[in-house]
Design a protein around this motif. Sequence first.
Motif, PDB file in Angstrom:
ATOM      1  N   ALA A 107       1.871   4.828   5.112  1.00 29.91           N
ATOM      2  CA  ALA A 107       2.666   4.383   3.959  1.00 29.91           C
ATOM      3  C   ALA A 107       1.832   4.130   2.712  1.00 29.91           C
ATOM      4  N   LEU A 108       0.937   5.067   2.376  1.00 30.39           N
ATOM      5  CA  LEU A 108       0.141   4.943   1.151  1.00 30.39           C
ATOM      6  C   LEU A 108       0.930   5.474  -0.040  1.00 30.39           C
ATOM      7  N   TYR A 109       0.615   4.968  -1.212  1.00 25.92           N
ATOM      8  CA  TYR A 109       1.223   5.483  -2.438  1.00 25.92           C
ATOM      9  C   TYR A 109       0.484   6.756  -2.845  1.00 25.92           C
ATOM     10  N   ASP A 110       1.174   7.888  -2.803  1.00 20.55           N
ATOM     11  CA  ASP A 110       0.528   9.183  -3.029  1.00 20.55           C
ATOM     12  C   ASP A 110      -0.021   9.355  -4.436  1.00 20.55           C
ATOM     13  N   SER A 111       0.549   8.625  -5.410  1.00 24.60           N
ATOM     14  CA  SER A 111       0.111   8.778  -6.797  1.00 24.60           C
ATOM     15  C   SER A 111      -1.074   7.882  -7.145  1.00 24.60           C
ATOM     16  N   MET A 112      -1.534   7.086  -6.181  1.00 31.98           N
ATOM     17  CA  MET A 112      -2.646   6.158  -6.415  1.00 31.98           C
ATOM     18  C   MET A 112      -3.854   6.569  -5.592  1.00 31.98           C
ATOM     19  N   SER A 113      -5.042   6.352  -6.138  1.00 36.63           N
ATOM     20  CA  SER A 113      -6.267   6.556  -5.379  1.00 36.63           C
ATOM     21  C   SER A 113      -6.380   5.483  -4.293  1.00 36.63           C
ATOM     22  N   VAL A 114      -7.351   5.638  -3.414  1.00 39.29           N
ATOM     23  CA  VAL A 114      -7.588   4.630  -2.390  1.00 39.29           C
ATOM     24  C   VAL A 114      -7.866   3.271  -3.028  1.00 39.29           C
ATOM     25  N   ARG A 115      -8.722   3.248  -4.045  1.00 42.36           N
ATOM     26  CA  ARG A 115      -9.021   1.998  -4.745  1.00 42.36           C
ATOM     27  C   ARG A 115      -7.743   1.370  -5.304  1.00 42.36           C
ATOM     28  N   GLU A 116      -6.896   2.184  -5.917  1.00 39.65           N
ATOM     29  CA  GLU A 116      -5.670   1.665  -6.522  1.00 39.65           C
ATOM     30  C   GLU A 116      -4.670   1.191  -5.472  1.00 39.65           C
ATOM     31  N   GLY A 167      -4.756   2.955   5.655  1.00 44.51           N
ATOM     32  CA  GLY A 167      -3.584   2.110   5.891  1.00 44.51           C
ATOM     33  C   GLY A 167      -3.969   0.805   6.564  1.00 44.51           C
ATOM     34  N   LEU A 168      -4.904   0.885   7.497  1.00 45.64           N
ATOM     35  CA  LEU A 168      -5.389  -0.317   8.165  1.00 45.64           C
ATOM     36  C   LEU A 168      -6.184  -1.192   7.205  1.00 45.64           C
ATOM     37  N   ALA A 169      -6.983  -0.571   6.345  1.00 39.34           N
ATOM     38  CA  ALA A 169      -7.727  -1.329   5.334  1.00 39.34           C
ATOM     39  C   ALA A 169      -6.777  -2.085   4.421  1.00 39.34           C
ATOM     40  N   ARG A 170      -5.679  -1.441   4.047  1.00 41.36           N
ATOM     41  CA  ARG A 170      -4.699  -2.095   3.172  1.00 41.36           C
ATOM     42  C   ARG A 170      -4.044  -3.277   3.877  1.00 41.36           C
ATOM     43  N   THR A 171      -3.882  -3.158   5.189  1.00 41.98           N
ATOM     44  CA  THR A 171      -3.364  -4.289   5.965  1.00 41.98           C
ATOM     45  C   THR A 171      -4.396  -5.410   6.041  1.00 41.98           C
ATOM     46  N   LEU A 172      -5.660  -5.051   6.281  1.00 45.88           N
ATOM     47  CA  LEU A 172      -6.716  -6.044   6.482  1.00 45.88           C
ATOM     48  C   LEU A 172      -7.096  -6.790   5.213  1.00 45.88           C
ATOM     49  N   ILE A 173      -6.858  -6.181   4.057  1.00 42.65           N
ATOM     50  CA  ILE A 173      -7.332  -6.795   2.811  1.00 42.65           C
ATOM     51  C   ILE A 173      -6.646  -8.131   2.542  1.00 42.65           C
ATOM     52  N   LEU A 174      -5.490  -8.353   3.164  1.00 48.16           N
ATOM     53  CA  LEU A 174      -4.781  -9.626   3.012  1.00 48.16           C
ATOM     54  C   LEU A 174      -5.164 -10.632   4.093  1.00 48.16           C
ATOM     55  N   LYS A 175      -6.111 -10.246   4.959  1.00 48.51           N
ATOM     56  CA  LYS A 175      -6.641 -11.123   6.011  1.00 48.51           C
ATOM     57  C   LYS A 175      -5.528 -11.685   6.906  1.00 48.51           C
ATOM     58  N   PRO A 176      -4.723 -10.818   7.509  1.00 47.85           N
ATOM     59  CA  PRO A 176      -3.627 -11.294   8.356  1.00 47.85           C
ATOM     60  C   PRO A 176      -4.130 -11.908   9.659  1.00 47.85           C
ATOM     61  N   GLU A 177      -3.344 -12.830  10.185  1.00 43.63           N
ATOM     62  CA  GLU A 177      -3.665 -13.445  11.466  1.00 43.63           C
ATOM     63  C   GLU A 177      -3.018 -12.685  12.625  1.00 43.63           C
ATOM     64  N   ILE A 178      -1.943 -11.968  12.310  1.00 46.69           N
ATOM     65  CA  ILE A 178      -1.245 -11.130  13.281  1.00 46.69           C
ATOM     66  C   ILE A 178      -1.152  -9.731  12.690  1.00 46.69           C
ATOM     67  N   ILE A 179      -1.380  -8.704  13.515  1.00 48.07           N
ATOM     68  CA  ILE A 179      -1.193  -7.322  13.069  1.00 48.07           C
ATOM     69  C   ILE A 179      -0.217  -6.632  14.017  1.00 48.07           C
ATOM     70  N   LEU A 180       0.767  -5.950  13.448  1.00 47.42           N
ATOM     71  CA  LEU A 180       1.735  -5.170  14.206  1.00 47.42           C
ATOM     72  C   LEU A 180       1.424  -3.696  13.986  1.00 47.42           C
ATOM     73  N   TYR A 181       1.048  -3.003  15.040  1.00 49.59           N
ATOM     74  CA  TYR A 181       0.693  -1.583  14.960  1.00 49.59           C
ATOM     75  C   TYR A 181       1.853  -0.748  15.512  1.00 49.59           C
ATOM     76  N   ASP A 182       2.412   0.124  14.685  1.00 54.95           N
ATOM     77  CA  ASP A 182       3.496   0.993  15.127  1.00 54.95           C
ATOM     78  C   ASP A 182       2.945   2.405  15.321  1.00 54.95           C
ATOM     79  N   GLU A 183       2.694   2.786  16.575  1.00 56.83           N
ATOM     80  CA  GLU A 183       2.151   4.094  16.930  1.00 56.83           C
ATOM     81  C   GLU A 183       0.884   4.431  16.120  1.00 56.83           C
ATOM     82  N   PRO A 184      -0.174   3.628  16.263  1.00 61.74           N
ATOM     83  CA  PRO A 184      -1.362   3.800  15.420  1.00 61.74           C
ATOM     84  C   PRO A 184      -2.113   5.109  15.616  1.00 61.74           C
ATOM     85  N   THR A 185      -1.905   5.793  16.750  1.00 66.66           N
ATOM     86  CA  THR A 185      -2.656   7.027  17.004  1.00 66.66           C
ATOM     87  C   THR A 185      -1.777   8.276  17.003  1.00 66.66           C
ATOM     88  N   THR A 186      -0.508   8.130  16.643  1.00 72.79           N
ATOM     89  CA  THR A 186       0.395   9.286  16.649  1.00 72.79           C
ATOM     90  C   THR A 186      -0.097  10.381  15.707  1.00 72.79           C
TER      91      THR A 186
END
Length: 258
Positions: A107-116, A167-186
Motif C-alpha cells: 500500500a505505498l503511494y505510487d506518486s511518492m518516492s520512498v523518502r516521501e 511497507g514494513l519500514a513505513r509501519t515501523l517508523i511509528l514504533k508500533p507495539e503490535i504489528i498485524l501482517y496480512d500475507e507478508p510473503t504472498t
Amino acid sequence: MIQEKTPINGISRVDTNAPVIEVKEIYKSFGKNEVLKGVTFSVNKGENLVVLGKSGSGKSIAIKCLVGLVEVDKGEINVFGTDITKLDNNELNKIRVRIGFLFQNAALYDSMSVRENLGFTLKRHAKDLSAEEVENQIKDVLESVGLSEAIDKMPSELSGGMRKRIGLARTLILKPEIILYDEPTTGLDTITSREISELILEIQKKNKTSSIIITHDMPCAKHTGDRIIILKEGIIHAEGTYEELEKSDDEWVRSFFI
C-alpha cells in the motif's frame, strides 16, 4: 516470569505470559453470511501468533476487527487492556497509532518516492518533528530493513520484496507495539519470502513487538510463529505450535502441513 525459548537463527524467542490482545467470543456476519462465530484467542507480549485457514475462513476480518476497521456484532476485544468495541473514534485512534498494519500489497503511494512515503506517514502522526529529525528517522528505519540505498527510488522501481520491506519500514517508523501482517510473503519467491520471515523475527527481537501473522505460506508460519491457530468456517478449529499441529490426529489440520 519470562521464559526464553529455543533460539532460531540466533534470535531468542520470548513469552512473557502477558496478553496485549484478548479476543472473547466475537461474532461477525455480513447479511446471512456468518464469518466469525464466537472466536476467542489472545496474544502475549512479545509473541508472534500465526493465523491459518482456508480462503473465506474469517482470518482477514478477524484482524480488521482488532483495529476497528470492521465492527463486531457481538463480543469483546481487549487491546492493551481496553475493550475497543466500546470506544468512540477519537479514543480508537489513540489505540490504532500503537498498532502497525502491513497489507498484502504494501500500500505505498505510487506518486511518492520512498523518502516521501515514509516522511508523509511520520509527519501525519508526529507533527512537531523537525525536518532533520524526520530525515534521521527515515534513514534509521530504512537501515533496519536493509534498504538504505532505496531512499530516492519510486515504488515502480522496486521489486516485490523491496516493496514489502518499504511497507514494513513505513509501519515501523511509528514504533508500533503490535504489528498485524496480512500475507507478508504472498507473491514472493522462496528466497525473498525467507528474508521477510527472518526480518519479522528480527523486528520481534529488536522492538519486542507482539504480532499476528496471517499467511498461507507454511515455511513462514514455521519460521515466525511462536503459536498457531487455525480457523475453519468462522471458529478456531485447532491451536498449538507448528510441531504439535503437524502431528495432529485431525486429518484436516494435518492437510495444512503436507
